[in-house]
Design a protein around this motif. Sequence first.
Motif, mmCIF file in Angstrom:
data_model
loop_
_atom_site.group_PDB
_atom_site.id
_atom_site.type_symbol
_atom_site.label_atom_id
_atom_site.label_comp_id
_atom_site.label_asym_id
_atom_site.label_seq_id
_atom_site.Cartn_x
_atom_site.Cartn_y
_atom_site.Cartn_z
ATOM 1 N N SER A 222 2.577 18.741 -0.264
ATOM 2 C CA SER A 222 2.444 17.234 -0.532
ATOM 3 C C SER A 222 3.324 16.507 0.420
ATOM 4 O O SER A 222 4.536 16.589 0.558
ATOM 5 N N GLY A 223 2.626 15.417 0.939
ATOM 6 C CA GLY A 223 3.726 14.362 1.641
ATOM 7 C C GLY A 223 3.626 12.984 1.292
ATOM 8 O O GLY A 223 2.118 12.715 1.038
ATOM 9 N N ALA A 224 4.323 12.152 1.297
ATOM 10 C CA ALA A 224 4.127 10.616 0.838
ATOM 11 C C ALA A 224 4.768 9.836 1.990
ATOM 12 O O ALA A 224 5.946 10.080 2.667
ATOM 13 N N VAL B 76 0.898 -1.234 -0.087
ATOM 14 C CA VAL B 76 -0.102 0.058 0.096
ATOM 15 C C VAL B 76 0.982 1.090 -0.015
ATOM 16 O O VAL B 76 1.769 1.214 0.689
ATOM 17 N N TYR B 77 0.643 2.200 -0.734
ATOM 18 C CA TYR B 77 1.164 3.374 -0.794
ATOM 19 C C TYR B 77 0.102 4.470 -0.786
ATOM 20 O O TYR B 77 -0.995 4.351 -1.319
ATOM 21 N N ALA B 78 0.654 5.795 -0.145
ATOM 22 C CA ALA B 78 -0.358 6.829 0.145
ATOM 23 C C ALA B 78 0.420 8.047 0.158
ATOM 24 O O ALA B 78 1.487 8.221 0.673
ATOM 25 N N THR B 79 -0.096 9.146 -0.444
ATOM 26 C CA THR B 79 0.266 10.638 -0.278
ATOM 27 C C THR B 79 -1.051 11.335 0.179
ATOM 28 O O THR B 79 -2.093 11.143 -0.169
ATOM 29 N N ALA B 80 -0.558 12.407 0.852
ATOM 30 C CA ALA B 80 -1.588 13.429 1.275
ATOM 31 C C ALA B 80 -1.233 15.047 0.717
ATOM 32 O O ALA B 80 -0.143 15.451 0.908
#
Length: 467
Positions: free
Chosen positions: A330-332, A283-287
């Motif tokens: 943005s942050g990952a 799983v990968y996610a950025t905000a």
Amino acid sequence: MGRRTAWWRVAVVGAVLGAVAGAPGTPGFAASVSPTTVTSPSASASPSSSTSASPSSSPSSSATASSYAFAEGAPSVTGATDTADAERLEPGTTYRSSLPSDGKVYYRLVLDGSSTVYVAATAVPPTDAAVTPTEGVRVSVQDADGRSCSAADTASIGAGRSPRPLTVWAARQLPSNRSLCRGAGTYYVVVERVLRTESAPGDWDLELAPVSEPRLRKAASTTSAPEAWDSATPSPPGGEGERRRGGGGFGSATALKQGVWRDEVRPGQTLFYEVPVDWGQQVYATADLSSASGGGAGGFVPGGVNLALYNPVRGLVDDTSISYNGSRKSGALAAVPPVGYDNRYAVSDRVGGMRFAGSYYLVVHLAERVGEEFGDGPFGLTLRVEVTGTATAGPGYAGQSEPSGIFQVGLLGRGSGAAEDAGASDGDGGGGAGMKLVAAGGIGAGTLVLVVLGVWVVVGRRRAAGA
């Protein structure tokens, strides 16, 4: 006679619909035609509702505002100041308690000699508390002689200096290299505040979530973590995304699948989302946080946005903090390995936390100080979620977890070709018999309704023709 016939038709259809809706384990007729299939029912409320917890349900004597939505109907327990008075926790039940500003509190576990047990503790400061970056909460599981069964886990407020829910986890893991933690008997959960300097004396709210993991049917083929895995971070999904409202706690987290999702967040608010990740998947996610509408040139908030990933038992896998200056940021999260049973033997939390399938939680917090610098918002939030890899079979547990099914991925996020085992235990890579029964019940109920309606129409037409 015509009126009596019409009423008879209505009565028959009403009786059938009532029987269908009331059948055990069968979805209601209205629910079966709902177009919403991604957002979980518990997450339908606005995140702003997370601040309206009923004071009567809190064991704390202070009626402080809470920034966290506690599990609905969670029983209250009181943390004891020593082990002699410790109240018992049962794996599979989520509890509500409180954490004093000084000293340790104890809770009791009665464990067998074959299951691994995890306990997550979520401490929630009052929304108006003055806090420092280093203060936080610590939890450990100890044997009857006061020896820790695993390293104590600590979480701190961080650079944002914003009151927010802090979640830590501890375990009695089997097999264990600590001889006194291997057998059946009484163990203790120990929770305490750490490095309190600025926050005013008083209780923090506390949620406790013990979970049991059964032993494997066959002994693990290896007791070491994988040496190599794909650590390349893929490009995040593009596009504008769909709107989803984040939940106010773990128990009300909004279910997401792979894709782009838009939300809004206010300073001081914490939003919870859950993503199904199966055995063998990554799983990968950025905000992304939008720019401030009111300008705010020159303002700067270290750690203004925090994005964290927790595993199905609420253990922290990885997190990242993003400083905010009023412009779009943005942050990952760092790349994590595919879900695998042997990840638990790794030293790194980022690897060790990816040890079972289930719902992984994405948690976003926007620091209160962002409001002081750039206004109350709301600020636009975009989450980009990607789940890669083909789901594989699990390790094969010898029994059921508590709560049941926590290490399974259900229909949400599953490919249409994924195999399911109707008799699967947790970790067998299938949705289990429960989901099949629900699906079968829903299909059977819909078929029955259509048959009755069809007969009603045919009979009505024949009688009209005869007349």
